[in-house]
Write a protein that holds these residues in place. Structure first.
Motif, PDB file in Angstrom:
ATOM      1  N   THR A   1       1.988  11.218   3.951  1.00 50.89           N
ATOM      2  CA  THR A   1       1.119  11.476   4.894  1.00 50.89           C
ATOM      3  C   THR A   1      -0.299  10.850   4.881  1.00 50.89           C
ATOM      4  OG1 THR A   1       1.790  13.790   4.668  1.00 50.89           O
ATOM      5  CG2 THR A   1      -0.111  13.601   6.092  1.00 50.89           C
ATOM      6  N   ILE A   2      -0.772  10.465   3.925  1.00 47.98           N
ATOM      7  CA  ILE A   2      -1.923   9.700   3.776  1.00 47.98           C
ATOM      8  C   ILE A   2      -1.535   8.146   4.210  1.00 47.98           C
ATOM      9  CG2 ILE A   2      -3.806   8.819   2.125  1.00 47.98           C
ATOM     10  CD1 ILE A   2      -3.424  11.537   0.624  1.00 47.98           C
ATOM     11  N   ALA A   3      -0.276   7.726   3.404  1.00 45.74           N
ATOM     12  CA  ALA A   3       0.127   6.349   3.677  1.00 45.74           C
ATOM     13  C   ALA A   3       0.323   6.183   5.233  1.00 45.74           C
ATOM     14  CB  ALA A   3       1.180   6.184   2.939  1.00 45.74           C
ATOM     15  N   ILE A   4       0.763   7.336   6.174  1.00 44.04           N
ATOM     16  CA  ILE A   4       1.095   6.998   7.292  1.00 44.04           C
ATOM     17  C   ILE A   4      -0.182   6.982   8.267  1.00 44.04           C
ATOM     18  CG2 ILE A   4       2.271   8.063   9.471  1.00 44.04           C
ATOM     19  CD1 ILE A   4       4.496   9.037   7.687  1.00 44.04           C
ATOM     20  N   LEU A   5      -0.831   7.850   7.778  1.00 46.20           N
ATOM     21  CA  LEU A   5      -2.048   7.974   8.706  1.00 46.20           C
ATOM     22  C   LEU A   5      -3.020   6.712   8.416  1.00 46.20           C
ATOM     23  CD1 LEU A   5      -3.752  11.598   8.123  1.00 46.20           C
ATOM     24  CD2 LEU A   5      -3.230  10.210  10.147  1.00 46.20           C
ATOM     25  N   LEU A   6      -3.056   6.185   7.140  1.00 48.57           N
ATOM     26  CA  LEU A   6      -3.894   4.879   6.938  1.00 48.57           C
ATOM     27  C   LEU A   6      -3.356   3.728   7.690  1.00 48.57           C
ATOM     28  CD1 LEU A   6      -4.695   5.034   2.912  1.00 48.57           C
ATOM     29  CD2 LEU A   6      -6.255   5.248   4.875  1.00 48.57           C
TER      30      LEU A   6
ATOM     31  N   MET B   1       2.392  16.872  10.397  1.00 45.30           N
ATOM     32  CA  MET B   1       3.019  16.531   8.780  1.00 45.30           C
ATOM     33  C   MET B   1       2.620  17.878   8.111  1.00 45.30           C
ATOM     34  SD  MET B   1       3.264  12.718   8.185  1.00 45.30           S
ATOM     35  CE  MET B   1       4.533  13.186   6.914  1.00 45.30           C
ATOM     36  N   MET B   2       1.520  18.215   8.391  1.00 47.53           N
ATOM     37  CA  MET B   2       0.835  19.593   7.431  1.00 47.53           C
ATOM     38  C   MET B   2       1.542  20.848   7.985  1.00 47.53           C
ATOM     39  SD  MET B   2      -0.583  18.590   4.997  1.00 47.53           S
ATOM     40  CE  MET B   2      -1.036  16.850   4.416  1.00 47.53           C
ATOM     41  N   ARG B   3       2.203  20.847   9.217  1.00 43.49           N
ATOM     42  CA  ARG B   3       2.525  22.090   9.574  1.00 43.49           C
ATOM     43  C   ARG B   3       3.297  22.881   8.721  1.00 43.49           C
ATOM     44  NH1 ARG B   3       4.973  22.290  15.501  1.00 43.49           N
ATOM     45  NH2 ARG B   3       6.941  21.964  14.171  1.00 43.49           N
TER      46      ARG B   3
ATOM     47  N   LEU C   1       0.889  -1.028   0.038  1.00 43.49           N
ATOM     48  CA  LEU C   1      -0.118  -0.213   0.050  1.00 43.49           C
ATOM     49  C   LEU C   1       0.867   1.463   0.056  1.00 43.49           C
ATOM     50  CD1 LEU C   1      -3.108   1.125   0.443  1.00 43.49           C
ATOM     51  CD2 LEU C   1      -2.190   1.341   2.898  1.00 43.49           C
ATOM     52  N   VAL C   2       1.810   1.184   0.798  1.00 41.41           N
ATOM     53  CA  VAL C   2       2.860   2.374   1.004  1.00 41.41           C
ATOM     54  C   VAL C   2       3.586   2.412  -0.434  1.00 41.41           C
ATOM     55  CG1 VAL C   2       4.700   3.371   1.992  1.00 41.41           C
ATOM     56  CG2 VAL C   2       3.129   1.979   3.479  1.00 41.41           C
ATOM     57  N   VAL C   3       3.809   1.282  -1.076  1.00 40.13           N
ATOM     58  CA  VAL C   3       4.730   1.499  -2.162  1.00 40.13           C
ATOM     59  C   VAL C   3       3.822   2.211  -3.229  1.00 40.13           C
ATOM     60  CG1 VAL C   3       5.648  -0.096  -4.237  1.00 40.13           C
ATOM     61  CG2 VAL C   3       6.127  -0.731  -1.832  1.00 40.13           C
ATOM     62  N   LEU C   4       2.405   1.748  -3.473  1.00 34.31           N
ATOM     63  CA  LEU C   4       1.708   2.316  -4.411  1.00 34.31           C
ATOM     64  C   LEU C   4       1.487   3.858  -4.387  1.00 34.31           C
ATOM     65  CD1 LEU C   4      -1.029  -0.567  -4.938  1.00 34.31           C
ATOM     66  CD2 LEU C   4       1.130  -0.218  -6.151  1.00 34.31           C
ATOM     67  N   LEU C   5       1.377   4.207  -2.952  1.00 33.87           N
ATOM     68  CA  LEU C   5       0.954   5.602  -2.786  1.00 33.87           C
ATOM     69  C   LEU C   5       2.238   6.278  -3.245  1.00 33.87           C
ATOM     70  CD1 LEU C   5      -1.083   5.369   0.548  1.00 33.87           C
ATOM     71  CD2 LEU C   5      -1.871   6.258  -1.695  1.00 33.87           C
ATOM     72  N   ALA C   6       3.416   5.956  -2.699  1.00 35.81           N
ATOM     73  CA  ALA C   6       4.686   6.642  -2.856  1.00 35.81           C
ATOM     74  C   ALA C   6       4.825   6.650  -4.364  1.00 35.81           C
ATOM     75  CB  ALA C   6       5.672   5.867  -2.237  1.00 35.81           C
ATOM     76  N   TYR C   7       4.814   5.501  -5.175  1.00 34.31           N
ATOM     77  CA  TYR C   7       5.033   5.428  -6.485  1.00 34.31           C
ATOM     78  C   TYR C   7       4.005   6.591  -7.319  1.00 34.31           C
ATOM     79  CZ  TYR C   7       5.789   3.472 -11.122  1.00 34.31           C
ATOM     80  OH  TYR C   7       6.256   3.121 -12.519  1.00 34.31           O
ATOM     81  N   ALA C   8       2.971   6.510  -6.780  1.00 36.82           N
ATOM     82  CA  ALA C   8       1.988   7.793  -7.381  1.00 36.82           C
ATOM     83  C   ALA C   8       2.611   9.140  -7.089  1.00 36.82           C
ATOM     84  CB  ALA C   8       0.568   7.681  -6.645  1.00 36.82           C
ATOM     85  N   GLY C   9       2.934   9.108  -6.057  1.00 40.67           N
ATOM     86  CA  GLY C   9       3.705  10.476  -5.815  1.00 40.67           C
ATOM     87  C   GLY C   9       4.951  10.683  -6.881  1.00 40.67           C
ATOM     88  N   LEU C  10       5.758   9.717  -6.955  1.00 39.44           N
ATOM     89  CA  LEU C  10       7.076   9.750  -7.688  1.00 39.44           C
ATOM     90  C   LEU C  10       6.831   9.978  -9.232  1.00 39.44           C
ATOM     91  CD1 LEU C  10       9.211   7.214  -6.174  1.00 39.44           C
ATOM     92  CD2 LEU C  10       9.448   9.508  -6.217  1.00 39.44           C
ATOM     93  N   VAL C  11       5.931   9.360  -9.837  1.00 41.65           N
ATOM     94  CA  VAL C  11       5.613   9.173 -11.067  1.00 41.65           C
ATOM     95  C   VAL C  11       4.919  10.970 -11.595  1.00 41.65           C
ATOM     96  CG1 VAL C  11       5.618   7.038 -11.677  1.00 41.65           C
ATOM     97  CG2 VAL C  11       3.274   8.335 -10.987  1.00 41.65           C
ATOM     98  N   SER C  12       4.600  11.502 -10.583  1.00 44.85           N
ATOM     99  CA  SER C  12       3.918  12.799 -10.911  1.00 44.85           C
ATOM    100  C   SER C  12       4.926  13.852 -10.877  1.00 44.85           C
ATOM    101  CB  SER C  12       2.934  13.061  -9.801  1.00 44.85           C
ATOM    102  OG  SER C  12       3.413  13.364  -8.587  1.00 44.85           O
TER     103      SER C  12
END
Lengths: 358, 287, 358
Positions: free
Chosen positions: B210-215, B281-283, B166-177
């Motif tokens: 941030t979303i990954a950690i929260l989830l 994380m949002m601060r 799950l973390v991989v997929l989210l991080a990957y989505a961030g990377l490819v953008s």
């Protein structure tokens, strides 16, 4: 056909996006909204389209109050700066989509799509998908979709901004022809004064959410009612300086002055602002009566057929001279420029035009 | 873009509000109701005030299962987040292998939770399981049903296996953008791989991480099925996480009052920690 | 600082290019002097970005060599080439301050903090970023961000060339004008080699001392802005440069002279014998109204402010003329005069024969 704005305004969270505006936009000619980014062009268009409700005022279409009418019922088309097409449909289906929604018979759909594709010169690519087309072609598809249904209001939001220079030139040439015979109100937003002039029609000079002037495009350019309107409608920027009238003399600086023309005799003595378009400032003497001023050259941009010289005059005003031919100067050089004062605008302390030259 | 203010819109949201009320609010209120009463069955209820809350907060048992829960959650976060980012960085950005990798990554996420538990249970059994058997054959004394350490290692390994994707997929989505120009500019600026990671990739992945950690935090704090199937909380109470303990109290011993109080405390802890995470994380966003 | 030479260069994105179309760059030989301001101008997909990436080292050409002075750098990675690049969309390091952004390329190369500080402040002063050094880079507007990208290139003293890839695309028109002259000014100040890629002729012509015009993977003409304007070597250059572009129409050739509809047209050059496809090229600037000349009919007049673009039908061809603001446009009985010194014959698209003969 006409779209009428009656004291339309918009504010969001206490911040005014559009100040109360009155306008009558008619079919048969382009209605241009000219202004920089964030001057309120897009906000105003959304109010016109019904994508947004005004905070106050009314929007009338063909003598009917449509303020509360949702956009779906208004027969409006819009073309955006981004080429918005359905990526998984062919060009044909993209163009046909508004007709499919209107449940037009297949035969008529075909003929109408064919017709509009012919005009926009994309007939040969009807079976392709948008991703296989160039930017210019994609924008043509988006335009075709807006034109295929007989909209009574078409809004263009800087449709050519993302295109190559030459393509832009081509489409600028075609667009007015497309609308010559259509009975619909066309609104066109642009940031470029030259584009506005080319389309003619009527133009609204917008600045910080307000319409500084609305009228025939050429008139806006030649007789701006106020300094704001003149500045919005000038590319490169309008040259501005303080001038003092005393008796029969306009005085720009210790060395630059000129006699007051008969038509300006009624002006009271005092300080005024003059606005001079860059192409009325020459880097050399001409046969006309010109007023010499000293300027320190910042940079000279020579384009092969024209010279654009940026210089500082009168302490630290940034001025620009735009002239035919190649006139090279080094940065830092101090030289004389010649101002065609017969073609400048005089503005009062309140920014209103006193009188224009010519 | 301006937002349209439209009062009628509330009516459109109403069905969802009702559903949420039915789904979440009513059960929650029931729990609140139980938590302040004493019952001896037969639907007889007596007011108990904050008695259960005091009892739970003072109980040794609650403290130790909360401790185990925190240990579990932070362990898996410490492993899954860096590991997930590392795998995402190693994945190809272009070509046919992209979809292959994505499918492989998504695989563990598709397996039902109880099946994951059962799979790992069998996999790790010292006598017949591939993992257990191999480890023992290599001379490592491993038996997760008897050794607390082995049980913990297995539990964490299972969660990492199941959820790192799950973390991989989210991080990957961030990377490819991230546009190519950023990498090109960094090359030209002479940036090291570490500098690229630190100043381009990490900042651009921040939101998704941030979303990954929260989830992962909320999910792992609530985890029940997998450890229940794998270890059942054992050996002894060594892997009894909060949720397992809660079920034992509520359904095993039928102590509804304390169980209700405990759920509420549990719920508040998750809420509080999530809020702290999020604001931390949002601060930096709007400085 | 170095002279840049591209020799015998070709590039294809395919592993096994077979047809001519497979080559993004077809045969290139170019030489760029140290300290010059160059532009690569052409429509989308003409190969200009490919060429830029080859120079910066982001791409390795499939054929040929690229030399910095006498050193072959074809296979060196970007960071070893001492090249800086400004991209279409501003690339900044979001989490860093403006100061740290500017310092980044130096710090990566282990430059001591004292030198870094001195360089950063100097560059910040040149790019007008001094007031913003302490702010987070992500908070700046698009033009501010683009200045940061530029500053990161200028901060290094070892840079061979600064490359620009359509750097003004996302900048507002009124700021575009300022940033463009800023670039020109900076070039005069720092005298680094600058290579500017764009599809916008105005940007290319005003920025560069020498412009390389590209089309379909080939260089069509290299020259000064004046060369390109006055003596286009190919009809493509004539059309692409100038707004509106050059008038191009077919003609017959008899013994080297051009004839249109039986009428002889005086030209600056002559054509050879047995030519296949001959055309005449003349810029709208060089056609004027006169008392005797070729009869024509005016179809349309577009007011662009400084000029009127007149569309006239002459010898069965549609021609465009540029007439200065205020100059008189005759209503009927129009006769057109072609300036012979600026009227040329093109054969198969290319400028034909030698100059001088009439």
């Amino acid at each position: 056909m006409a779209l009428e704005l009656k004291q339309v305004s918009k504010s969001v969270a206490g911040e005014t996006h559009i100040f109360p505006t009155d306008m009558v936009l008619e079919a048969g000619e382009f209605n241009i909204l000219l202004g920089t980014t964030l001057s309120g062009k897009t906000s105003l268009m959304q109010l016109m389209a019904g994508l947004d409700r005004p905070t106050s005022g009314q929007v009338w279409f063909n003598g009917q109050d449509v303020t509360e009418m949702p956009v779906q019922k208004r027969n409006v088309s819009m073309v955006y700066q981004q080429f918005i097409n359905y990526p998984n449909m062919t060009v044909f289906e993209n163009i046909a989509s508004p007709l499919r929604v209107a449940k037009l018979p297949d035969k008529e759909t075909r003929s109408r799509v064919g017709e509009i594709a012919e005009i926009l010169r994309i007939s040969s690519m009807l079976e392709r998908r948008p991703s296989e087309l160039s930017g210019g072609q994609q924008q043509r598809v988006a335009m075709a979709r807006a034109l295929v249904k007989d909209s009574s209001l078409i809004l263009f939001d800087e449709p050519l901004a993302n295109l190559d220079f030459k393509l832009r030139e081509e489409l600028r040439d075609e667009l007015p022809r497309l609308f010559a015979e259509r009975d619909c109100v066309v609104v066109y937003a642009t940031t470029e004064p030259s584009e506005a002039l080319l389309f003619g029609g009527k133009c609204a000079a917008m600045f910080e959410g307000a319409v500084a002037q609305f009228g025939p495009t050429a008139e806006l350019y030649r007789k701006p009612l106020n300094l704001t309107s003149a500045q919005v409608f000038s590319e490169p920027p309008l040259n501005v300086a303080k001038v003092v009238k005393s008796g029969d003399i306009f005085r720009l600086s210790d060395t630059a002055s000129w006699p007051v023309d008969a038509s300006y005799q009624t002006m009271a003595d005092g300080e005024y602002t003059i606005g001079v378009r860059p192409h009325h400032v020459y880097p050399m003497q001409k046969e006309k009566q010109l007023v010499p001023i000293d300027g320190k050259v910042q940079v000279a941009e020579l384009s092969g057929s024209e010279s654009m010289i940026h210089f500082t005059a009168f302490e630290d005003d940034s001025w620009v001279s735009l002239s035919h031919g190649v006139h090279a100067f080094d940065g830092g050089e101090v030289t004389t420029f010649y101002v065609d004062v017969a073609n400048c605008f005089y503005f009062g302390a309140d920014g209103r035009l006193i009188s224009a030259g010519m | 873009m301006n937002k349209t203010v439209n009062q009628k819109a509330w009516f459109l949201v109403l069905p969802v509000l009702l559903l949420v009320a039915f789904n979440a609010l009513i059960p929650l209120m029931t729990v609140v109701n139980y938590s302040v009463q004493e019952t001896f069955g037969d639907n007889n209820f007596f007011w108990a005030g904050v008695l259960w809350f005091e009892e739970v907060l003072r109980s040794e048992r609650f403290h130790s299962s909360l401790g185990r829960q925190l240990f579990f959650t932070f362990s898996i976060l410490l492993i899954e987040i860096p590991l997930g980012v590392a795998i995402a960085l190693a994945m190809p950005r272009k070509g046919v292998w992209v979809s292959v990798c994505l499918v492989l990554m998504a695989m563990p996420l598709l397996i039902p939770w109880n099946v994951v538990g059962a799979m790992w249970n069998i996999f790790a059994l010292p006598e017949i399981g591939l993992l257990g058997n191999t480890l023992n054959a290599l001379g490592i004394d491993y038996n997760f049903t008897r050794q607390p350490v082995a049980a913990w290692v297995t539990l964490i390994a299972m969660d990492v296996w199941h959820w790192t994707s799950l973390v991989v997929l989210l991080a990957y989505a961030g990377l490819v953008s991230i546009p190519d120009a950023y990498y090109q500019a960094a090359k030209i600026d002479g940036a090291s791989s570490w500098a690229i990671f630190r100043f381009i990739q990490l900042p651009k992945m921040k939101r998704v991480l941030t979303i990954a950690i929260l989830l992962r935090f909320m999910d792992s704090f609530n985890i029940y099925t997998e450890p229940f199937v794998l270890t059942g909380g054992g050996p002894g109470n060594s892997t009894t996480l909060l949720s397992i303990d809660l079920v034992k109290i509520a359904l095993g011993q039928f102590d509804l009052g304390p169980a209700a109080a405990m759920s509420l405390i549990y719920f508040l802890i998750i809420l509080l920690l999530s809020w702290i995470f999020y604001t931390l994380m949002m601060r930096n966003e709007d400085q | 600082m170095a002279k840049i030479t591209l020799s015998n260069m070709r590039h294809s994105y395919l592993a096994q290019p077979s047809s001519d179309d497979d080559w993004a760059l077809k045969q290139l030989d170019l030489e760029w002097e140290d300290g010059g301001a160059y532009a690569l101008l052409g429509p989308s997909g003409c190969g200009k970005t490919t060429l830029l990436n080859i120079i910066s080292g982001l791409l390795v050409p499939s054929h040929g060599k690229i030399l910095f002075d006498e050193t072959d750098v074809s296979h060196l990675p970007p960071n070893k080439r001492h090249i800086a690049q400004v991209f279409q969309f501003p690339v900044i390091y979001d989490t860093m301050t403006v100061y740290d952004n500017l310092a980044f390329p130096l710090r990566n190369r282990g430059v001591d903090e004292k030198t870094v500080d001195a360089r950063v402040r100097e560059v910040a002063e040149m790019t007008d970023l001094t007031q913003m050094l302490k702010r987070r880079a992500s908070k700046l507007t698009a033009d501010g961000k683009q200045k940061i990208s530029l500053g990161r290139g200028m901060v290094r003293t070892d840079v061979n060339a600064i490359l620009f890839d359509e750097p003004l695309t996302v900048i507002d028109p009124h700021l575009k004008f300022q940033l463009r002259s800023k670039l020109k000014e900076l070039h005069h100040r720092v005298k680094r080699t600058m290579i500017y890629v764009t599809h916008d002729q105005t940007e290319a012509l005003t920025f560069a001392d020498k412009v390389v015009v590209m089309n379909m993977g080939k260089v069509v003409q290299t020259g000064t802005p004046v060369d390109l304007f006055e003596k286009p070597q190919h009809t493509f250059v004539g059309h692409f440069i100038g707004s509106p572009g050059m008038n191009i129409f077919p003609c017959d050739v008899h013994s080297g002279q051009a004839y249109v509809g039986g009428e002889k047209i005086a030209t600056a050059n002559i054509a050879g014998e047995n030519v296949s496809r001959a055309e005449i090229g003349i810029r709208p600037e060089f056609i004027s109204f006169s008392d005797d000349g070729l009869p024509a009919r005016i179809m349309r007049v577009s007011d662009t402010g400084r000029f009127n673009i007149v569309e006239a039908e002459c010898m069965g061809q549609s021609l465009k003329l540029l007439i200065d603001e205020g100059a008189e446009i005759p209503a009927d009985n129009v006769k057109l005069n072609f300036d012979p010194a600026n009227t040329r014959i093109y054969v198969d698209g290319w400028l034909s024969g030698s100059e001088g003969a009439q």
